[in-house]
Design an enzyme around this catalytic site. Structure first.
Site, short mmCIF file in Angstrom:
data_model
loop_
_atom_site.label_atom_id
_atom_site.label_comp_id
_atom_site.label_asym_id
_atom_site.label_seq_id
_atom_site.Cartn_x
_atom_site.Cartn_y
_atom_site.Cartn_z
NE ARG A 51 19.02 -8.58 -35.34
CZ ARG A 51 17.91 -8.21 -35.93
NH1 ARG A 51 17.93 -7.41 -37.00
NH2 ARG A 51 16.73 -8.61 -35.52
N GLY A 52 18.77 -11.80 -37.01
CA GLY A 52 17.45 -11.94 -37.64
C GLY A 52 17.47 -13.21 -38.47
NE ARG A 94 22.22 -15.55 -32.38
CZ ARG A 94 21.32 -14.57 -32.40
NH1 ARG A 94 21.18 -13.80 -33.47
NH2 ARG A 94 20.54 -14.35 -31.36
CG ASP A 242 14.59 -16.11 -34.27
OD1 ASP A 242 13.87 -15.24 -33.74
OD2 ASP A 242 15.68 -15.89 -34.80
CG ASN A 252 10.15 -13.29 -32.44
OD1 ASN A 252 11.05 -13.35 -33.29
ND2 ASN A 252 9.59 -12.14 -32.13
O1 MRU Z 1 18.72 -12.24 -31.67
P1 MRU Z 1 18.20 -11.73 -32.98
O2 MRU Z 1 18.31 -10.26 -33.15
O3 MRU Z 1 18.79 -12.51 -34.14
O4 MRU Z 1 16.65 -12.08 -32.94
C1 MRU Z 1 15.86 -11.74 -34.04
C2 MRU Z 1 14.41 -12.02 -33.83
O5 MRU Z 1 14.00 -12.52 -32.80
C3 MRU Z 1 13.50 -11.73 -34.99
O6 MRU Z 1 12.23 -11.36 -34.53
C4 MRU Z 1 13.37 -12.99 -35.86
O7 MRU Z 1 14.63 -13.48 -36.19
C5 MRU Z 1 12.60 -12.73 -37.10
S1 MRU Z 1 13.50 -11.70 -38.20
C6 MRU Z 1 12.62 -11.53 -39.63
#
Ligand code: MRU
Length: 350
Positions: A51-52, A94, A242, A252
């Site tokens: 994720r991220g 996603r 994101d 985000n």
């Molecule tokens: O649901 P996730 O864990 O994928 O969400 C991640 C985030 O919101 C992060 O802050 C974003 O992707 C930036 S990661 C460098």
């Protein structure tokens, strides 16, 4: 298992397959899971093994490369059909992080520019491109880190939300990359990590990354940020993103908007570490950013430990949008954009 930051390889290529750290079970267990096809990688993204935003993009690129390797003995026609299916499955994994679609577009570009080559040659080129996307990501994070580190004063107490660290990227991190670079530059930085309900990326992942590197970190629940700010205990906020719209609105992790409003109230700078691959010029403003809704049981409890009344209605948007006016600056690999706006954002791409 004890690890330093260099050992945190969120994704790695090993013996002709992709391996990804299973982020669902961190920090209790540290394990890699193997992936051999686009649909397997898509499932890894959907189920949050990886994720991220930038890490999702890297994983998707490897998903395409893996699919081409699976199909490399196929006829040209079967290769084409199979690849299209792989692209579609990955694109549906996603919805919010634009890095996913950015990486798929880059991979499609390589495929389309090389359609005249043999299937084996195309597969080799796609794998090389996936490696390149990951290597670029680390370089970009280091560049953002250097720009962002200059914004943090020595001694700064920095609040972050979710996990925008090495685990959310191919390495170094975006928001945590800024903090790491500041520490590498000799600054004394301490981190306040929001727990980040409901998936606990702050408590489980950010806290773990910082503890591994002996960067001082204090964990708080999400509803404590305002109290700490009101007591003068936070000097800056740095988060990842994101998707950033053309006007500078920032999507985000859910809860980021709340932090940004509080930061403005308390005159605390609110920085967003944002690689260009996360800016979506096709989206005019934040209202048009697709927001993922996740399963109700993430809100009614945590995994098998469910505590809410059965039958209760639940909302679980996984992201929110912070309007550009609340963002002090975007930190990009091309430099810092103060008070982000349509004109300055467009200029980054010239
Ligand atoms: O649901 P996730 O864990 O994928 O969400 C991640 C985030 O919101 C992060 O802050 C974003 O992707 C930036 S990661 C460098």
């Amino acid at each position: 298992m004890s690890l330093d930051s260099q050992a945190v390889e969120t994704l790695r290529w090993s013996n002709g397959r992709l391996e990804m750290i299973d982020q669902r079970i961190l920090p209790t267990r540290f394990e890699y899971l193997p992936y051999g096809s686009a649909s397997a990688v898509a499932e890894g993204i959907r189920s949050m093994v990886v994720r991220g935003a930038p890490a999702i993009g890297c994983a998707a690129a490897y998903g395409v490369a893996l699919e081409s390797l699976v199909l490399r003995q196929a006829s040209r026609e079967a290769f084409g059909t199979g690849m299209e299916t792989g692209f579609s499955i990955l694109a549906a994994s996603r919805p919010t992080a634009v890095n996913l679609f950015w990486a798929l577009k880059r991979m499609r570009g390589v495929w389309e520019a090389n359609k005249h080559r043999t299937v084996q040659e195309i597969a080799d080129l796609l794998l090389a491109e996936a490696h390149e996307i990951s290597a670029d990501d680390v370089r970009i994070n280091r560049a953002m880190g250097a720009y962002g580190a200059a914004l943090l004063p020595d001694g700064a107490r920095v609040l972050t939300h979710c996990n925008a660290g090495a685990l959310a990227t191919a390495g170094h991190g975006t928001a945590l990359g800024v903090i790491r670079s500041a520490v590498e530059a000799g600054k004394h930085i301490s981190v306040i990590a929001d727990e980040t309900r409901p998936f606990l990326q702050g408590a489980r992942l950010t806290a773990w990354e910082m503890v591994q590197e002996n960067i001082p970190v204090t964990l708080i629940t999400d509803n404590m940020a305002g109290h700490l700010m009101s007591r003068g205990e936070i000097d800056a906020v740095v988060v990842g993103t994101d998707r950033v719209a053309a006007n500078g609105d920032v999507a985000n992790k859910i809860g980021t908007y709340m932090v940004a409003v509080l930061a403005q109230r308390h005159h605390i700078p609110f920085y967003v570490a944002c690689p260009l691959s996360t800016i979506d010029l096709a989206i005019p403003d934040g209202a048009a950013i697709p927001i993922e809704e996740r399963a109700a049981d993430e809100v009614t409890g945590f995994r098998e430990n469910q505590w809410a009344a059965k039958g209760v209605r639940v909302r679980n948007p996984a992201f929110d949008v912070t309007p550009a006016e609340l963002v002090t600056a975007l930190i990009t690999e091309k430099g810092v954009v103060n008070q982000p706006n349509r004109v300055d954002i467009a200029r980054l791409f010239i």
